[in-house]
Structures are given as structure tokens and as C-alpha cells.
Design a protein around this motif. Structure first.
Motif, PDB file in Angstrom:
ATOM      1  N   ALA A   1      -1.180  10.838   2.756  1.00 14.46           N
ATOM      2  CA  ALA A   1      -2.320  10.340   1.988  1.00 14.46           C
ATOM      3  C   ALA A   1      -3.189   9.380   2.793  1.00 14.46           C
ATOM      4  N   GLY A   2      -2.625   8.803   3.872  1.00 14.27           N
ATOM      5  CA  GLY A   2      -3.389   7.864   4.695  1.00 14.27           C
ATOM      6  C   GLY A   2      -4.702   8.446   5.209  1.00 14.27           C
TER       7      GLY A   2
ATOM      8  N   PRO B   1      14.089  10.388  -7.739  1.00 16.34           N
ATOM      9  CA  PRO B   1      14.212  10.710  -6.319  1.00 16.34           C
ATOM     10  C   PRO B   1      14.190   9.507  -5.387  1.00 16.34           C
TER      11      PRO B   1
ATOM     12  N   PRO C   1      12.265  10.708  -0.078  1.00 20.27           N
ATOM     13  CA  PRO C   1      11.924  12.030  -0.626  1.00 20.27           C
ATOM     14  C   PRO C   1      11.175  12.870   0.391  1.00 20.27           C
TER      15      PRO C   1
ATOM     16  N   LYS D   1      -7.399   7.501   2.873  1.00 19.46           N
ATOM     17  CA  LYS D   1      -7.544   6.086   2.482  1.00 19.46           C
ATOM     18  C   LYS D   1      -8.681   5.430   3.267  1.00 19.46           C
TER      19      LYS D   1
ATOM     20  N   SER E   1       1.711  12.806  -2.252  1.00 16.00           N
ATOM     21  CA  SER E   1       0.570  11.971  -2.646  1.00 16.00           C
ATOM     22  C   SER E   1      -0.750  12.625  -2.263  1.00 16.00           C
TER      23      SER E   1
ATOM     24  N   SER F   1       2.221  15.506   2.351  1.00 15.30           N
ATOM     25  CA  SER F   1       3.026  14.689   1.443  1.00 15.30           C
ATOM     26  C   SER F   1       2.564  14.991   0.022  1.00 15.30           C
TER      27      SER F   1
ATOM     28  N   GLN G   1     -10.362   3.262   5.875  1.00 12.43           N
ATOM     29  CA  GLN G   1      -9.876   2.966   7.224  1.00 12.43           C
ATOM     30  C   GLN G   1     -10.304   1.560   7.657  1.00 12.43           C
TER      31      GLN G   1
ATOM     32  N   VAL H   1       5.700  19.283   1.444  1.00 15.08           N
ATOM     33  CA  VAL H   1       7.100  19.290   1.872  1.00 15.08           C
ATOM     34  C   VAL H   1       7.809  18.132   1.170  1.00 15.08           C
ATOM     35  N   GLY H   2       9.119  18.268   1.005  1.00 11.25           N
ATOM     36  CA  GLY H   2       9.869  17.152   0.441  1.00 11.25           C
ATOM     37  C   GLY H   2      10.652  17.508  -0.790  1.00 11.25           C
TER      38      GLY H   2
ATOM     39  N   ASN I   1       1.656   6.306  12.745  1.00 13.15           N
ATOM     40  CA  ASN I   1       1.337   5.484  11.584  1.00 13.15           C
ATOM     41  C   ASN I   1       0.817   4.137  12.082  1.00 13.15           C
ATOM     42  N   THR I   2      -0.154   3.582  11.361  1.00  4.33           N
ATOM     43  CA  THR I   2      -0.675   2.276  11.744  1.00  4.33           C
ATOM     44  C   THR I   2       0.309   1.160  11.399  1.00  4.33           C
TER      45      THR I   2
ATOM     46  N   HIS J   1       3.945   7.745   4.931  1.00  2.24           N
ATOM     47  CA  HIS J   1       4.871   6.630   4.916  1.00  2.24           C
ATOM     48  C   HIS J   1       6.279   7.089   5.322  1.00  2.24           C
ATOM     49  N   GLY J   2       6.659   8.281   4.810  1.00  2.00           N
ATOM     50  CA  GLY J   2       7.898   8.900   5.271  1.00  2.00           C
ATOM     51  C   GLY J   2       9.174   8.346   4.689  1.00  2.00           C
TER      52      GLY J   2
ATOM     53  N   THR K   1      10.117  17.701  -3.901  1.00  5.44           N
ATOM     54  CA  THR K   1       9.592  18.710  -4.817  1.00  5.44           C
ATOM     55  C   THR K   1       8.664  19.673  -4.080  1.00  5.44           C
TER      56      THR K   1
HETATM   57  C1  FAD Z   1       9.719  13.029  -8.870  1.00  2.81           C
HETATM   58  C2  FAD Z   1       9.127  12.734  -7.521  1.00  2.81           C
HETATM   59  C3  FAD Z   1       9.108  13.739  -6.570  1.00  2.81           C
HETATM   60  C4  FAD Z   1       8.538  13.504  -5.301  1.00  2.81           C
HETATM   61  N1  FAD Z   1       8.499  14.531  -4.408  1.00  2.81           N
HETATM   62  C5  FAD Z   1       7.902  14.325  -3.204  1.00  2.81           C
HETATM   63  C6  FAD Z   1       7.768  15.392  -2.259  1.00  2.81           C
HETATM   64  O1  FAD Z   1       8.203  16.517  -2.482  1.00  2.81           O
HETATM   65  N2  FAD Z   1       7.119  15.138  -1.101  1.00  2.81           N
HETATM   66  C7  FAD Z   1       6.577  13.924  -0.795  1.00  2.81           C
HETATM   67  O2  FAD Z   1       5.976  13.777   0.271  1.00  2.81           O
HETATM   68  N3  FAD Z   1       6.678  12.924  -1.672  1.00  2.81           N
HETATM   69  C8  FAD Z   1       7.322  13.086  -2.865  1.00  2.81           C
HETATM   70  N4  FAD Z   1       7.374  12.061  -3.756  1.00  2.81           N
HETATM   71  C9  FAD Z   1       6.480  10.891  -3.523  1.00  2.81           C
HETATM   72  C10 FAD Z   1       7.015   9.918  -2.541  1.00  2.81           C
HETATM   73  O3  FAD Z   1       7.870   9.071  -3.233  1.00  2.81           O
HETATM   74  C11 FAD Z   1       5.841   9.137  -1.896  1.00  2.81           C
HETATM   75  O4  FAD Z   1       5.090   8.542  -2.920  1.00  2.81           O
HETATM   76  C12 FAD Z   1       4.914   9.980  -1.051  1.00  2.81           C
HETATM   77  O5  FAD Z   1       5.655  10.781  -0.154  1.00  2.81           O
HETATM   78  C13 FAD Z   1       4.006   9.075  -0.250  1.00  2.81           C
HETATM   79  O6  FAD Z   1       3.029   9.865   0.415  1.00  2.81           O
HETATM   80  P1  FAD Z   1       2.295   9.390   1.718  1.00  2.81           P
HETATM   81  O7  FAD Z   1       3.288   8.924   2.709  1.00  2.81           O
HETATM   82  O8  FAD Z   1       1.369  10.466   2.131  1.00  2.81           O
HETATM   83  O9  FAD Z   1       1.346   8.224   1.182  1.00  2.81           O
HETATM   84  P2  FAD Z   1       1.407   6.653   1.275  1.00  2.81           P
HETATM   85  O10 FAD Z   1       2.713   6.109   0.819  1.00  2.81           O
HETATM   86  O11 FAD Z   1       0.171   6.201   0.607  1.00  2.81           O
HETATM   87  O12 FAD Z   1       1.318   6.335   2.815  1.00  2.81           O
HETATM   88  C14 FAD Z   1       0.164   6.497   3.562  1.00  2.81           C
HETATM   89  C15 FAD Z   1       0.475   6.043   4.965  1.00  2.81           C
HETATM   90  O13 FAD Z   1      -0.637   6.323   5.797  1.00  2.81           O
HETATM   91  C16 FAD Z   1      -0.704   5.315   6.777  1.00  2.81           C
HETATM   92  N5  FAD Z   1      -2.063   5.326   7.351  1.00  2.81           N
HETATM   93  C17 FAD Z   1      -3.239   5.072   6.733  1.00  2.81           C
HETATM   94  N6  FAD Z   1      -4.260   5.229   7.592  1.00  2.81           N
HETATM   95  C18 FAD Z   1      -3.740   5.600   8.779  1.00  2.81           C
HETATM   96  C19 FAD Z   1      -4.286   5.916  10.055  1.00  2.81           C
HETATM   97  N7  FAD Z   1      -5.598   5.878  10.298  1.00  2.81           N
HETATM   98  N8  FAD Z   1      -3.445   6.257  11.042  1.00  2.81           N
HETATM   99  C20 FAD Z   1      -2.109   6.293  10.835  1.00  2.81           C
HETATM  100  N9  FAD Z   1      -1.546   6.017   9.660  1.00  2.81           N
HETATM  101  C21 FAD Z   1      -2.341   5.671   8.624  1.00  2.81           C
HETATM  102  C22 FAD Z   1      -0.316   4.049   6.041  1.00  2.81           C
HETATM  103  O14 FAD Z   1       0.190   3.074   6.926  1.00  2.81           O
HETATM  104  C23 FAD Z   1       0.775   4.559   5.085  1.00  2.81           C
HETATM  105  O15 FAD Z   1       2.064   4.382   5.651  1.00  2.81           O
HETATM  106  C24 FAD Z   1       7.967  12.246  -4.998  1.00  2.81           C
HETATM  107  C25 FAD Z   1       8.022  11.234  -5.960  1.00  2.81           C
HETATM  108  C26 FAD Z   1       8.593  11.447  -7.195  1.00  2.81           C
HETATM  109  C27 FAD Z   1       8.623  10.316  -8.190  1.00  2.81           C
END
Ligand code: FAD
Lengths: 341, 268
Positions: A215-216, B16, A294, A219, A251, A249, A221, A272-273, A309-310, A290-291, A275
């Protein structure tokens, strides 16, 4: 009676997929460990010619169902055909590749043949003549080794368990198994396969590298602005230049169903993940994710893992990736794409 | 078209975000502190519930049933949130929701609970659920329930259903390589085991919650106990494999250098 029986299906062009040939190697290996013969059943278009193509695999007998009713994947007819093959071979241990076609119909075939069924098998072993299987529970979090005394026992084997079988074609002398397909089996009409346009085809299971976007990318920047358009260009540029498969991801793809501006070429199919999917690739590059757990779940079968990641405290840094680059993914991917050009 | 009867099978799984640790109980494997772990409605099943509610809204006179097998007390907790998402009538069965149970046992119990729904007309029935659970993750339960109910038109990994006025419908099922298998079915009943579909999670709606709760509490009180176990499975080993990597953190290095290292790795 066939102690060990492998069920395969052809693709619509009459060939076998990589998953089918991998499960053929698995069956051949299991048969030698058990010290007993095995047989093969094939359903689908061109089944008997396909059986000839693998005639050199060492199977004792071949059975086929190649009626028009099983030319395309469909629960009703596939279930009937698979159950008929299992009964014709009087099979006890039944292996099948865990393709979408068999994942759909084999549970039904198990029900109709009184068999037990386990899916997503990632390893098989034999000790003192007893078969045990490994599979994950709780979405790749807990690994179990299990066995069953129940027979018949159907095991759907995941991709990547064995190398694809290679060997000589010949004459399989397959026995065609008669199946009485009626109106009830033909009610569902298959209209075809909907593939994304070639340039929109972002899911490439055979690719060496998985690129996961988080999702970053969407977001604000460091300049206080959104750069979603640039993100799309960078990601698609990388996919094209590196021949990578695209993962996401949750999100990121959820933003789309929430109606927010995001990357139009991504859908839930990319997720991926926990769900989402758990793809198999030699390498994986995570960007702007974020990694946490899940997400790491979806990376279980990615051998080499790197992340950009930043945030130095992101989940990838906690022993989940081999290398984490603390950097701006926009800057890095622009340079990566330039170097790959 | 007359109203649809959409029966959704969905139970609870641990949230999860919880860390899961296996333990060995006398009856088979389980999770450490299983009764204390916060639960959510199984994610793919919850997508199917949202799709069911959406479809029911489009066809006047439709009704959604949520058939849920789980420990009664945990189902009650779960309903505090789930009941606010979509209108449904709960059919609860009191038994284990562990991922280590045998799918055949679970399917028999669910099929019996569905057969017992008063006035259910199979000719108008769509049986919904998730294409796989986040606990057993086998992807077999819906097919087994369908078979027991005699339903042989089944779809797995569904992302879309489009209903026609005559009761026929078209379906998109996920297959390999990000593709869809498109098909049409002339009439109900049918089983649809859903992937994510296309709907976002609905916001909590306290009014829907209040309306649902009128049926939820009596359904929980009526919930019949079911003995669900590991069936014929013998678990020889249950473990969390060590997976901690020795992470190298690369900091304060220019984008040029990182890109060069990455490209070497990608090509290597
Ligand atoms: C029932 C349930 C099922 C789920 N199933 C899954 C699943 O299957 N898969 C999954 O992925 N998640 C799943 N989740 C969600 C999971 O818990 C996280 O919320 C989700 O993975 C977060 O996604 P993200 O890392 O993309 O976003 P965020 O947590 O918003 O992280 C964004 C990251 O981007 C970084 N960033 C921003 N800008 C930059 C840049 N310019 N350069 C480098 N880095 C940057 C930030 O530092 C941050 O770490 C589930 C949650 C629930 C409740």
C-alpha cells in the motif's frame, strides 16, 4: 486392484501441464518406495493420445475418459469421470495434481467413492510401507505430517513437490472407461476462459521472480504528494523488463474495492498472503509492504526474499527477508528499470 | 424470479494477527490457548456472506441463512460484529471449529443443519461459502456439503455471479495464471464456494445488528451439540518450522548502489 493410482487431466489442447508431469514424477517415486506398481487415469480432451505421450513412465496400466462431456473443466462431469476412473482401477491410494480443475472436483469424487481426501500435500514419505503426507494448516503457519488408515485415500499434491517427468512416448494401450453422462452432467455450459489482455497479464506462475507491491505505493510520499501514476509506470516497467509476476498486499487491492484511486492493473487475484495466494517463485522482491505475519504467510514458498522499505522497523527486518534495503522504492525501482533496459 | 434462499456456510478462525502455536490434546492437535484467541469470521466465507447479502437485495423476497459450526460461546462473541454487516438468519451448531478436524465430519454436520432449516426450498437455493478456510485450508468442505445435499452443479473459487430474471446465472471461477473460467447454469440449486468476490467489507450497521440479534440469541440457545473430531487422520507431527532468516539490513546506501545490487541478484 491398483494400490497406487494417479489421476491426471489434459489441458484443452490435449497436453499435460507442468503440474500434471510433476505429479507423475511423485507417483513414480512413491511407487518405487512402496515397491509396488502404479496405474494412471487420464480425463479430458485427447486423453488416450496424452496417455501415449507418457507411456514410458513405468505405469502398469492406463485408463482414460475422453468424452466430449469432459473436454472442459466442469464439476458435474469431472466428478463423475474421476469417480469412474477410481472405481475402474479399484484404486486404494490416489494421487492427483492440485490444479484448479481437480481441486474443484476431487472432493466430490472422494464422496462418491467413499474415499478420504487431503489436499495441498507438499511432501510424501514411506516408512515401513506406510505412507505419510505433509501439509500446512492455518494458512502455511503450522506444518503437519499425517497419515490415514482409510482406503481409498485421495491426495492432491501441490506444485513444486517433484520435478516434471520427462521420458519416452509410446503406446500406452489405455483402457477407455465408459461413463454414462446424462443431462444432469451437462447442465452447466462452459463459455470459455477469460484471460487478461497480454499486456495486462500480471500473474505469471512460471516466472523466476515475484514482485510484491504494498500500500506504500499509494501513500503520500516525502514531498507530501501522492505519486500513484508514477508508481504504476515503475511497477509495470519492472514487470515487463524482468518478466516478473505481480503480487500485492491486501491493503493495496482493498483500496480498489473501497473505490479509492489506486493501481488499475491490480486486482484481488494478485493478493498474496493469509487470504490471498501462496505462490512459488525462486525469488521475491517486496516493495512498500510492511510485511507482517499474514503477509509473510504468502511468502512461505519464496526461496530468496528481499524487500525495499523506507522504515527500518518494518516486519521484513525481523528475520523474514534475506536483505532489507532501507530506501525509497520509487527511487530504487526507477534505477533498477534503467539498468534492466 | 421468486426470492432466493441463500445458505452461507461460514465459521470462525483465529484472528490472523494472532501468533499460533500448536499443542497436542488427547483428541488430537489444537492451538495453544485456543478458547482465548480472538476470532474472526473465516475471511473467504465472509466475502461469500457479503455477496449473498448483495444478491438478496437485488431479488425481492430473498433470504440469507448463515450456517455456523463453532463453540457456542465463541459464536456468540463473533456475532457481535458479524451480525452488523448483513441481514441473515443464524443457524448455529455447537462444536469444534478447529482446523485439525476432518472435513467429512464437518460437512456431514453442516448438511444435516441445512436439511433441518424449516421450509427450505432447494429449487431456490444457492449454497455459498468460502473456497477454502483460513484454518484447515483444504478447499473441500463446500463440495462435500453439496454432495450430501445432492447438488451437482458446483463452482469453486468464485469471484462473480450474475443472476438472470429466469433464475439462470453466469459465474466466473478463478483458475491458474490469473484467469477465469466462465460458465452458465440454467437453474438452482448450486454450490458457489467464493474467493474474494468484488465487494468491500460493509461498514457496521447497528440497525441490521439489532434486527439480526433477535434471531441470533434464540439460534445460539437452540444450537445442537455436534461431536467433530480428527476423523481418520493420525497426526504424526505438528510443528512451526523455524523460519527466522539472518536478515541483512542495508541502510544509508545510495539508490544507485542498491539498484545495481538488486539487478545483479535478479539476473543471477
Ligand atoms: C482477516 C485478515 C486477512 C488478511 N489477509 C491478508 C493477506 O492475504 N495479505 C496481506 O498482504 N495482508 C493481509 N491482511 C492485512 C495485513 O494484516 C496488513 O494490514 C497488510 O498486509 C498491510 O499491507 P501493506 O504492507 O501493503 O500496507 P501498510 O501496512 O500500510 O505498509 C505500507 C508500507 O509501505 C512503506 N512505504 C511507504 N512509502 C514507501 C516508499 N516510497 N518506499 C518504500 N517503502 C514505502 C511504509 O514504510 C510501510 O511499511 C489481512 C488482515 C486480516 C484482518
Amino acid at each position: 486392484m491398483a494400490d497406487l493410482f494417479l489421476v491426471l487431466h489434459t489441458e484443452c489442447d490435449g497436453s499435460f501441464s507442468k503440474a500434471a508431469l510433476e505429479s507423475l514424477s511423485t507417483a513414480a517415486d512413491l511407487s518405487s518406495k512402496l515397491g509396488s506398481a502404479y496405474s494412471v487415469g487420464v480425463i479430458g480432451a485427447g486423453a488416450s493420445a496424452a496417455a501415449d505421450a507418457i507411456a514410458g513412465c513405468g505405469a502398469e496400466k492406463f485408463y482414460t475418459v475422453e468424452d466430449e462431456a469432459v473436454a472442459a473443466p466442469r464439476y458435474s462431469s469431472d466428478t463423475k469421470a474421476s469417480a469412474a476412473l477410481i472405481k475402474a482401477a479399484d484404486a486404494q491410494i490416489i494421487l492427483a495434481p492440485g490444479t484448479s480443475r481437480f481441486a474443484r472436483c476431487m472432493p466430490g469424487a472422494a464422496y462418491r467413492t467413499g474415499a478420504a481426501v487431503d489436499t495441498h500435500i507438499v511432501a510424501l514419505a514411506v516408512e515401513d510401507g506406510k505412507i505419510s503426507a505433509q501439509r500446512w494448516y492455518y494458512r502455511q503457519r503450522i506444518l503437519t505430517t499425517l497419515s490415514r488408515a482409510d482406503r481409498p485415500w485421495i491426495l492432491l499434491v501441490d506444485g513444486g513437490v517433484s520435478d516434471a517427468w520427462q521420458g519416452d512416448a509410446g503406446s500406452a494401450g489405455a483402457q477407455a472407461v465408459a461413463v454414462d453422462f446424462g443431462d444432469a452432467d451437462n447442465r452447466v455450459v462452459i463459455k470459455g476462459v477469460e484471460s487478461p489482455a497480454v499486456d495486462a497479464q500480471t500473474i505469471r506462475p512460471d516466472s523466476a521472480i515475484l514482485f510484491v507491491a504494498g500500500a506504500g505505493w499509494t501513500k503520500k510520499q516525502s514531498d507530501g504528494e501522492y505519486h500513484i501514476g508514477d508508481a504504476g509506470v515503475l511497477i509495470q516497467g519492472f514487470l515487463c523488463k524482468a518478466g516478473a509476476s505481480l503480487g500485492s498486499s491486501k491493503s493495496l487491492v482493498d483500496l480498489q474495492s473501497d473505490g479509492q484511486e489506486t493501481l488499475s492493473f491490480m486486482s484481488h487475484m494478485n493478493q498474496v498472503g493469509q487470504t490471498g495466494s501462496t505462490p512459488r517463485h525462486a525469488k521475491g522482491l517486496s516493495t512498500c509492504c510492511h510485511g507482517e505475519e499474514p503477509h509473510a504467510v504468502g511468502w512461505r514458498f519464496i526461496n530468496e526474499r528481499r524487500a525495499i522499505n523506507t522504515d527500518a522497523n518494518c516486519g521484513w527486518a525481523q528475520g523474514k527477508a534475506d536483505v532489507v534495503y532501507i530506501a525509497d522504492a520509487f527511487e530504487v525501482m526507477e534505477k533498477v528499470n534503467a539498468l534492466l533496459s | 424470479m421468486e426470492g432466493l434462499q441463500i445458505v452461507v456456510c461460514g465459521s470462525l478462525v483465529p484472528d490472523p494477527l494472532q501468533t499460533l502455536e500448536p499443542v497436542i490434546n488427547p483428541t488430537g492437535p489444537g492451538l495453544k490457548n485456543e478458547t482465548m484467541l480472538p476470532s474472526v469470521l473465516d475471511p473467504w466465507a465472509s466475502h461469500s456472506l457479503y455477496e449473498a447479502a448483495n444478491l438478496a437485495k437485488q431479488v425481492a423476497g430473498s433470504k440469507v441463512f448463515l450456517v455456523s459450526l463453532g463453540p457456542k460461546a465463541k459464536l456468540q462473541q463473533l456475532m457481535m460484529t458479524v451480525a452488523q454487516k448483513a441481514p441473515f438468519e443464524l443457524v448455529a451448531v455447537d462444536g469444534s471449529a478447529s482446523g485439525f478436524t476432518d472435513a467429512m465430519d464437518v460437512a456431514k454436520t453442516l448438511a444435516a443443519a441445512i436439511e433441518a432449516i424449516p421450509g427450505l426450498d432447494k429449487g431456490k437455493m444457492l449454497l455459498f461459502g468460502g473456497c477454502s478456510s483460513a484454518s484447515r485450508d483444504a478447499g473441500v468442505t463446500m463440495q462435500l456439503v453439496g454432495e450430501q445435499l445432492g447438488i451437482t452443479d458446483q463452482f469453486v473459487g468464485v469471484d462473480e455471479i450474475k443472476m438472470q430474471d429466469d433464475g439462470s446465472f453466469s459465474v466466473l471461477e478463478r483458475i491458474e495464471g490469473g484467469q477465469y473460467l466462465a460458465s452458465t447454469c440454467p437453474s438452482m440449486p448450486a454450490v458457489l464456494a467464493w474467493a474474494t468476490g468484488s465487494l468491500p467489507e460493509p461498514p457496521n450497521n447497528p440497525q441490521i445488528g439489532m434486527a439480526n440479534m433477535r434471531c441470533v440469541m434464540p439460534a445460539l440457545q437452540k444450537a445442537k451439540p455436534a461431536s467433530i473430531g480428527v476423523g481418520g487422520i493420525s497426526f504424526e507431527k505438528t510443528e512451526i518450522p523455524a523460519q527466522k532468516r539472518d536478515t541483512r539490513i542495508v541502510k544509508d546506501v545510495s539508490a544507485d548502489e542498491i539498484a545495481a545490487e538488486l539487478v545483479e541478484w535478479i539476473k543471477g
